[in-house]
Design an enzyme around this catalytic site. Sequence first.
Site, PDB file in Angstrom:
ATOM      1  N   GLY A 130      71.741 -19.860  66.558  1.00  0.00           N
ATOM      2  CA  GLY A 130      71.023 -18.709  66.002  1.00  0.00           C
ATOM      3  C   GLY A 130      70.637 -17.780  67.149  1.00  0.00           C
ATOM      4  N   GLN A 131      69.853 -16.752  66.846  1.00  0.00           N
ATOM      5  CA  GLN A 131      69.440 -15.814  67.909  1.00  0.00           C
ATOM      6  C   GLN A 131      68.670 -16.539  69.021  1.00  0.00           C
ATOM      7  OE1 GLN A 131      68.230 -11.623  67.039  1.00  0.00           O
ATOM      8  NE2 GLN A 131      67.379 -12.558  65.208  1.00  0.00           N
ATOM      9  N   LEU A 132      67.617 -17.238  68.625  1.00  0.00           N
ATOM     10  CA  LEU A 132      66.774 -17.907  69.619  1.00  0.00           C
ATOM     11  C   LEU A 132      67.508 -19.076  70.268  1.00  0.00           C
ATOM     12  CD1 LEU A 132      64.040 -18.240  71.010  1.00  0.00           C
ATOM     13  CD2 LEU A 132      63.292 -19.630  69.054  1.00  0.00           C
TER      14      LEU A 132
ATOM     15  N   ASP B  66      73.034 -30.907  59.814  1.00  0.00           N
ATOM     16  CA  ASP B  66      72.380 -30.140  58.745  1.00  0.00           C
ATOM     17  C   ASP B  66      70.964 -30.707  58.622  1.00  0.00           C
ATOM     18  OD1 ASP B  66      71.361 -29.177  56.383  1.00  0.00           O
ATOM     19  OD2 ASP B  66      73.210 -29.425  55.247  1.00  0.00           O
TER      20      ASP B  66
ATOM     21  N   ALA C  46      66.382 -22.130  60.861  1.00  0.00           N
ATOM     22  CA  ALA C  46      65.560 -21.514  59.819  1.00  0.00           C
ATOM     23  C   ALA C  46      66.465 -20.860  58.793  1.00  0.00           C
ATOM     24  CB  ALA C  46      64.621 -20.458  60.415  1.00  0.00           C
TER      25      ALA C  46
ATOM     26  N   THR D 228      66.531 -17.534  57.361  1.00  0.00           N
ATOM     27  CA  THR D 228      65.853 -16.289  57.748  1.00  0.00           C
ATOM     28  C   THR D 228      66.214 -15.088  56.867  1.00  0.00           C
ATOM     29  OG1 THR D 228      67.585 -15.948  59.397  1.00  0.00           O
ATOM     30  CG2 THR D 228      65.536 -16.919  60.184  1.00  0.00           C
TER      31      THR D 228
ATOM     32  N   THR E 206      56.563 -17.662  61.796  1.00  0.00           N
ATOM     33  CA  THR E 206      56.699 -16.218  61.590  1.00  0.00           C
ATOM     34  C   THR E 206      55.384 -15.503  61.275  1.00  0.00           C
ATOM     35  OG1 THR E 206      57.710 -14.599  60.081  1.00  0.00           O
ATOM     36  CG2 THR E 206      57.260 -16.736  59.159  1.00  0.00           C
TER      37      THR E 206
ATOM     38  N   TYR F  60      60.117 -16.438  51.768  1.00  0.00           N
ATOM     39  CA  TYR F  60      60.409 -16.807  53.155  1.00  0.00           C
ATOM     40  C   TYR F  60      59.110 -17.203  53.875  1.00  0.00           C
ATOM     41  CZ  TYR F  60      61.261 -16.029  58.163  1.00  0.00           C
ATOM     42  OH  TYR F  60      61.313 -16.164  59.527  1.00  0.00           O
TER      43      TYR F  60
ATOM     44  N   LYS G 227      58.056 -20.941  55.206  1.00  0.00           N
ATOM     45  CA  LYS G 227      57.777 -21.142  56.641  1.00  0.00           C
ATOM     46  C   LYS G 227      56.373 -21.736  56.810  1.00  0.00           C
ATOM     47  CE  LYS G 227      59.872 -20.144  59.859  1.00  0.00           C
ATOM     48  NZ  LYS G 227      60.832 -20.926  60.672  1.00  0.00           N
TER      49      LYS G 227
HETATM   50  N1  LIG Z   1      64.613 -13.107  62.908  1.00  0.00           N
HETATM   51  C1  LIG Z   1      63.369 -12.658  62.866  1.00  0.00           C
HETATM   52  O1  LIG Z   1      63.117 -11.443  62.788  1.00  0.00           O
HETATM   53  C2  LIG Z   1      62.211 -13.621  62.946  1.00  0.00           C
HETATM   54  C3  LIG Z   1      60.911 -13.104  62.890  1.00  0.00           C
HETATM   55  C4  LIG Z   1      59.839 -13.995  62.972  1.00  0.00           C
HETATM   56  C5  LIG Z   1      60.084 -15.348  63.127  1.00  0.00           C
HETATM   57  N2  LIG Z   1      61.365 -15.812  63.158  1.00  0.00           N
HETATM   58  C6  LIG Z   1      61.573 -17.250  63.315  1.00  0.00           C
HETATM   59  O2  LIG Z   1      62.126 -17.461  64.584  1.00  0.00           O
HETATM   60  C7  LIG Z   1      62.990 -18.599  64.544  1.00  0.00           C
HETATM   61  C8  LIG Z   1      64.341 -18.226  65.113  1.00  0.00           C
HETATM   62  O3  LIG Z   1      64.877 -17.196  64.319  1.00  0.00           O
HETATM   63  P1  LIG Z   1      66.328 -16.601  64.571  1.00  0.00           P
HETATM   64  O4  LIG Z   1      66.243 -15.137  64.351  1.00  0.00           O
HETATM   65  O5  LIG Z   1      66.870 -17.138  65.836  1.00  0.00           O
HETATM   66  O6  LIG Z   1      67.100 -17.236  63.337  1.00  0.00           O
HETATM   67  P2  LIG Z   1      68.650 -17.208  63.035  1.00  0.00           P
HETATM   68  O7  LIG Z   1      69.368 -16.364  64.022  1.00  0.00           O
HETATM   69  O8  LIG Z   1      68.803 -16.939  61.582  1.00  0.00           O
HETATM   70  O9  LIG Z   1      69.062 -18.718  63.342  1.00  0.00           O
HETATM   71  C9  LIG Z   1      68.725 -19.753  62.489  1.00  0.00           C
HETATM   72  C10 LIG Z   1      69.723 -20.860  62.709  1.00  0.00           C
HETATM   73  O10 LIG Z   1      69.436 -21.923  61.800  1.00  0.00           O
HETATM   74  C11 LIG Z   1      70.674 -22.378  61.296  1.00  0.00           C
HETATM   75  N3  LIG Z   1      70.513 -23.102  60.052  1.00  0.00           N
HETATM   76  C12 LIG Z   1      70.269 -22.618  58.811  1.00  0.00           C
HETATM   77  N4  LIG Z   1      70.238 -23.626  57.914  1.00  0.00           N
HETATM   78  C13 LIG Z   1      70.460 -24.775  58.608  1.00  0.00           C
HETATM   79  C14 LIG Z   1      70.570 -26.132  58.242  1.00  0.00           C
HETATM   80  N5  LIG Z   1      70.437 -26.533  56.982  1.00  0.00           N
HETATM   81  N6  LIG Z   1      70.807 -27.055  59.224  1.00  0.00           N
HETATM   82  C15 LIG Z   1      70.969 -26.672  60.494  1.00  0.00           C
HETATM   83  N7  LIG Z   1      70.891 -25.375  60.902  1.00  0.00           N
HETATM   84  C16 LIG Z   1      70.648 -24.447  59.964  1.00  0.00           C
HETATM   85  C17 LIG Z   1      71.503 -21.132  61.129  1.00  0.00           C
HETATM   86  O11 LIG Z   1      72.868 -21.452  60.995  1.00  0.00           O
HETATM   87  P3  LIG Z   1      73.822 -20.450  60.156  1.00  0.00           P
HETATM   88  O12 LIG Z   1      73.689 -19.119  60.811  1.00  0.00           O
HETATM   89  O13 LIG Z   1      75.165 -21.075  60.289  1.00  0.00           O
HETATM   90  O14 LIG Z   1      73.261 -20.456  58.770  1.00  0.00           O
HETATM   91  C18 LIG Z   1      71.179 -20.423  62.442  1.00  0.00           C
HETATM   92  O15 LIG Z   1      72.001 -20.884  63.485  1.00  0.00           O
HETATM   93  C19 LIG Z   1      63.024 -19.054  63.098  1.00  0.00           C
HETATM   94  O16 LIG Z   1      62.122 -20.111  62.936  1.00  0.00           O
HETATM   95  C20 LIG Z   1      62.547 -17.852  62.321  1.00  0.00           C
HETATM   96  O17 LIG Z   1      61.931 -18.217  61.119  1.00  0.00           O
HETATM   97  C21 LIG Z   1      62.435 -14.987  63.090  1.00  0.00           C
END
Ligand SMILES: NC(=O)c1ccc[n+]([C@@H]2O[C@H](COP(=O)([O-])OP(=O)(O)OC[C@H]3O[C@@H](n4cnc5c(N)ncnc54)[C@H](OP(=O)(O)O)[C@@H]3O)[C@@H](O)[C@H]2O)c1
Length: 290
Positions: free
Chosen positions: A11-13, A38, A62, A64, A103, A127, A131
């Site tokens: 994912g991004q992080l 998973d 997550a 997201t 979040t 969402y 969370k």
């Molecule tokens: N993005 C934002 O603006 C934001 C804002 C506030 C807080 N956050 C929090 O920050 C954290 C990091 O966010 P991010 O933006 O890096 O999220 P992201 O890019 O959406 O990455 C989430 C990762 O989780 C994976 N995932 C989803 N379902 C899964 C499962 N069942 N088993 C294993 N992996 C799974 C996704 O895989 P796939 O891509 O293959 O589904 C993806 O690699 C999260 O906890 C998020 O809630 C994000």
Amino acid sequence: MKNILLIGADGQLGSELMKIKDSLSGYNWETTTIKNLDVCDKEKVKEKINSKPFDYIINCTAYTAVDKAESDIDTARAVNATALEYIGTYSSVNNIKVIHVSTDYVFDGTAHIPYTEDTATKPNGAYGLTKLEGENALMKSNSNSIILRTSWLYSEFGNNFVKTMIKLGKERDELGVIYDQIGSPTYAADLAQAIMNIIKVCENDNSKFIPGIYHYSNEGVASWYDFTLAIHEICNISCNVKPIETKDYPTPAPRPNYSVLNKGKVKNTFGLEIPHWRESLKKCIARLSQ
Ligand SMILES: NC(=O)c1ccc[n+]([C@@H]2O[C@H](COP(=O)([O-])OP(=O)(O)OC[C@H]3O[C@@H](n4cnc5c(N)ncnc54)[C@H](OP(=O)(O)O)[C@@H]3O)[C@@H](O)[C@H]2O)c1
């Protein structure tokens, strides 16, 4: 050697952590993505966590998709909440410290001063609700957990607001962007570095790993409109960006109007220095242009 399990490494992080993980000496990293773990599969989570004496688990998984979660709450809950019960339970049995990310959407956005970790939560949508359930499930199952709530995350990886605004700014002459939602953009590379710094601080003294909820975002505040102007300015994009109201851009999930996080606790506890969002945005855009 100590062991870290990084879950959700693409994912991004997770991708930002992958870039810098080797800067932490003395640790072996094991990393997983949805392809080989998973987090909704209880037995697989148990097997993985039991497979090695991990010192830390960093959970970057997550669900997201904020709007999609409104019509797919079961999947959102499975990833954002139930999986945290599994991770918490098996990490606790093995005495593993967990660093998890949550979040700003756990808040309803009606405040006018930055949210502290003690502010009452009240998510607006599925969402944020799932969370929040995940935070509670983790705290209940593993008392040795740190939860970092963050906001408006972007990076050079994946899809995010910065990339969308660069694309739309190049394609269109005019763009309407919401000006009545205020928050703090956060570069995922900074959050990844903050996680590494927390581990470093706790390296020789376990008592410095103080469990609980912490708020982390970049310094400074902006509306989505301000953020877009900055993105276009740094990228030299000439697009007429107009401020619009939330009511003129309806989405399935309501967003908090104000979601600025107070970062005093994380800065004081771990001695973190946090960059201003504009400086970090410049770094991200420079990397995107390489
Ligand atoms: N993005 C934002 O603006 C934001 C804002 C506030 C807080 N956050 C929090 O920050 C954290 C990091 O966010 P991010 O933006 O890096 O999220 P992201 O890019 O959406 O990455 C989430 C990762 O989780 C994976 N995932 C989803 N379902 C899964 C499962 N069942 N088993 C294993 N992996 C799974 C996704 O895989 P796939 O891509 O293959 O589904 C993806 O690699 C999260 O906890 C998020 O809630 C994000």
